[in-house]
Design a protein around this motif. Sequence first.
Motif, PDB file in Angstrom:
ATOM      1  N   CYS A  10       0.847  -1.193   0.000  1.00  0.00           N
ATOM      2  CA  CYS A  10       0.000   0.000   0.000  1.00  0.00           C
ATOM      3  C   CYS A  10       0.885   1.246   0.000  1.00  0.00           C
ATOM      4  O   CYS A  10       2.022   1.206   0.449  1.00  0.00           O
ATOM      5  CB  CYS A  10      -0.951   0.003   1.193  1.00  0.00           C
ATOM      6  SG  CYS A  10      -2.340  -1.155   1.005  1.00  0.00           S
ATOM      7  N   ASN A  12      -0.564   4.690   0.635  1.00  0.00           N
ATOM      8  CA  ASN A  12      -1.227   5.882   1.151  1.00  0.00           C
ATOM      9  C   ASN A  12      -1.564   5.711   2.630  1.00  0.00           C
ATOM     10  O   ASN A  12      -2.696   5.898   3.064  1.00  0.00           O
ATOM     11  CB  ASN A  12      -2.503   6.174   0.340  1.00  0.00           C
ATOM     12  CG  ASN A  12      -3.108   7.519   0.653  1.00  0.00           C
ATOM     13  OD1 ASN A  12      -2.404   8.456   1.054  1.00  0.00           O
ATOM     14  ND2 ASN A  12      -4.416   7.640   0.471  1.00  0.00           N
ATOM     15  N   VAL A  13      -0.542   5.355   3.407  1.00  0.00           N
ATOM     16  CA  VAL A  13      -0.731   5.019   4.815  1.00  0.00           C
ATOM     17  C   VAL A  13      -0.083   6.098   5.673  1.00  0.00           C
ATOM     18  O   VAL A  13       1.099   6.409   5.487  1.00  0.00           O
ATOM     19  CB  VAL A  13      -0.096   3.654   5.155  1.00  0.00           C
ATOM     20  CG1 VAL A  13      -0.508   3.219   6.555  1.00  0.00           C
ATOM     21  CG2 VAL A  13      -0.456   2.598   4.122  1.00  0.00           C
ATOM     22  N   MET A  30      -5.674   5.122   5.478  1.00  0.00           N
ATOM     23  CA  MET A  30      -5.006   4.507   4.332  1.00  0.00           C
ATOM     24  C   MET A  30      -6.022   4.179   3.247  1.00  0.00           C
ATOM     25  O   MET A  30      -7.232   4.344   3.436  1.00  0.00           O
ATOM     26  CB  MET A  30      -4.265   3.238   4.758  1.00  0.00           C
ATOM     27  CG  MET A  30      -5.165   2.089   5.204  1.00  0.00           C
ATOM     28  SD  MET A  30      -4.224   0.621   5.754  1.00  0.00           S
ATOM     29  CE  MET A  30      -3.431   0.104   4.215  1.00  0.00           C
ATOM     30  N   HIS A 131     -10.306   3.284   6.497  1.00  0.00           N
ATOM     31  CA  HIS A 131      -9.984   3.278   5.068  1.00  0.00           C
ATOM     32  C   HIS A 131     -11.247   3.154   4.241  1.00  0.00           C
ATOM     33  O   HIS A 131     -12.281   2.660   4.698  1.00  0.00           O
ATOM     34  CB  HIS A 131      -9.022   2.137   4.728  1.00  0.00           C
ATOM     35  CG  HIS A 131      -9.666   0.777   4.722  1.00  0.00           C
ATOM     36  ND1 HIS A 131     -10.291   0.255   3.611  1.00  0.00           N
ATOM     37  CD2 HIS A 131      -9.790  -0.166   5.694  1.00  0.00           C
ATOM     38  CE1 HIS A 131     -10.762  -0.951   3.901  1.00  0.00           C
ATOM     39  NE2 HIS A 131     -10.475  -1.226   5.162  1.00  0.00           N
ATOM     40  N   GLY A 135      -8.630   5.981   0.096  1.00  0.00           N
ATOM     41  CA  GLY A 135      -8.200   6.677   1.297  1.00  0.00           C
ATOM     42  C   GLY A 135      -8.266   8.185   1.186  1.00  0.00           C
ATOM     43  O   GLY A 135      -7.570   8.891   1.925  1.00  0.00           O
ATOM     44  N   THR A 164      -2.839  12.564  -0.074  1.00  0.00           N
ATOM     45  CA  THR A 164      -3.317  11.412  -0.841  1.00  0.00           C
ATOM     46  C   THR A 164      -3.075  11.581  -2.334  1.00  0.00           C
ATOM     47  O   THR A 164      -2.740  10.617  -3.028  1.00  0.00           O
ATOM     48  CB  THR A 164      -4.815  11.180  -0.564  1.00  0.00           C
ATOM     49  OG1 THR A 164      -4.962  10.697   0.769  1.00  0.00           O
ATOM     50  CG2 THR A 164      -5.415  10.149  -1.523  1.00  0.00           C
TER      51      THR A 164
END
Length: 233
Positions: A10, A12-13, A30, A131, A135, A164
Motif C-alpha cells: 500500500c 497511502n498510509v 489509508m 480506510h 483513502g 493522498t
Amino acid sequence: MSRELWWDGCVNVRDLGGLGRVRPRAVVRMEAPTTLSPTGWAAAWDYGIRTFVDLRHAEECDPDDAPRPPGITTVRVPLEPIGTPFYERWVPIDNLASPLYYPAMLAEHPEPVIAAVRAIATAAPGGVVIHCAGGKDRTGLVSLVLLTLAGATPEEITADYLITFERMAERYAALGYPDVLGKVSRILAEHGTTVEASLASTVAGLRMPGFLRDNGVTDAELAALRARLLSGT
C-alpha cells in the motif's frame, strides 16, 4: 516521529498522530488494505493495529492478496448513503469524490459518519485503521471529524487531505486518471471554492463535541473516543 508509514503493498498510509492533539498510533488512515503483502500486514500488526474500519460498500470489497493476521478485527461501516436522494443528487455534481459534499453529508446523513466514529471509539485495545478505496474522500471525511474534535487546524486538515493525491498519483495514472487533483480543483472552482476553502468551511461549521452529542454519541462513547484519540487524556 514521522506520520508517513510504509506498509508493503500500500502507498497511502499515514498516522493521524501529531495533528491537533491526536496521539501517535491511535488512528491510521489509508487506502483499502487489499494489496498489503504478508510483510505489509506484519508491519500493521507490529505498529499495534488491531482494528480496521472499512468504509466501503460490500460490492467494492475484493479479496485480500494476503491473509489478515489472526487478532485483526474488521468492522464494516459503509459510508455513502447509496439509494438516497442525497446520493442521486451528488453523484452528478462530484461523484462524492471531493470535499464539496462534506457539509451536506454531515447535515443530511450524519448516521454513517457517527457509526464510523462509534466503531473507532468502541474498538478493542490497539490502534485503529480507517480506510475506503483510495483513502481520500470517505476516509477524509471521517478523519476531518476526528481531527476537528482533536483541535487540529484547517491548515493541518487540508495538508493531510492533499497528501493522498501525491501518494496515489501513480495508481490513479494507471487507472487512467493522471490529474485527479486538477479534476477535483476544477469541480470546486465551478462552485466558487477551492480545496482549502471548502475544507476550512466544513471545519468552521462543525461544532465539537456538539455534532457528536446531537447525533447520539453517548457520554461514555465520547469519553472512550477521547481516551483512544487524544494525548494527555
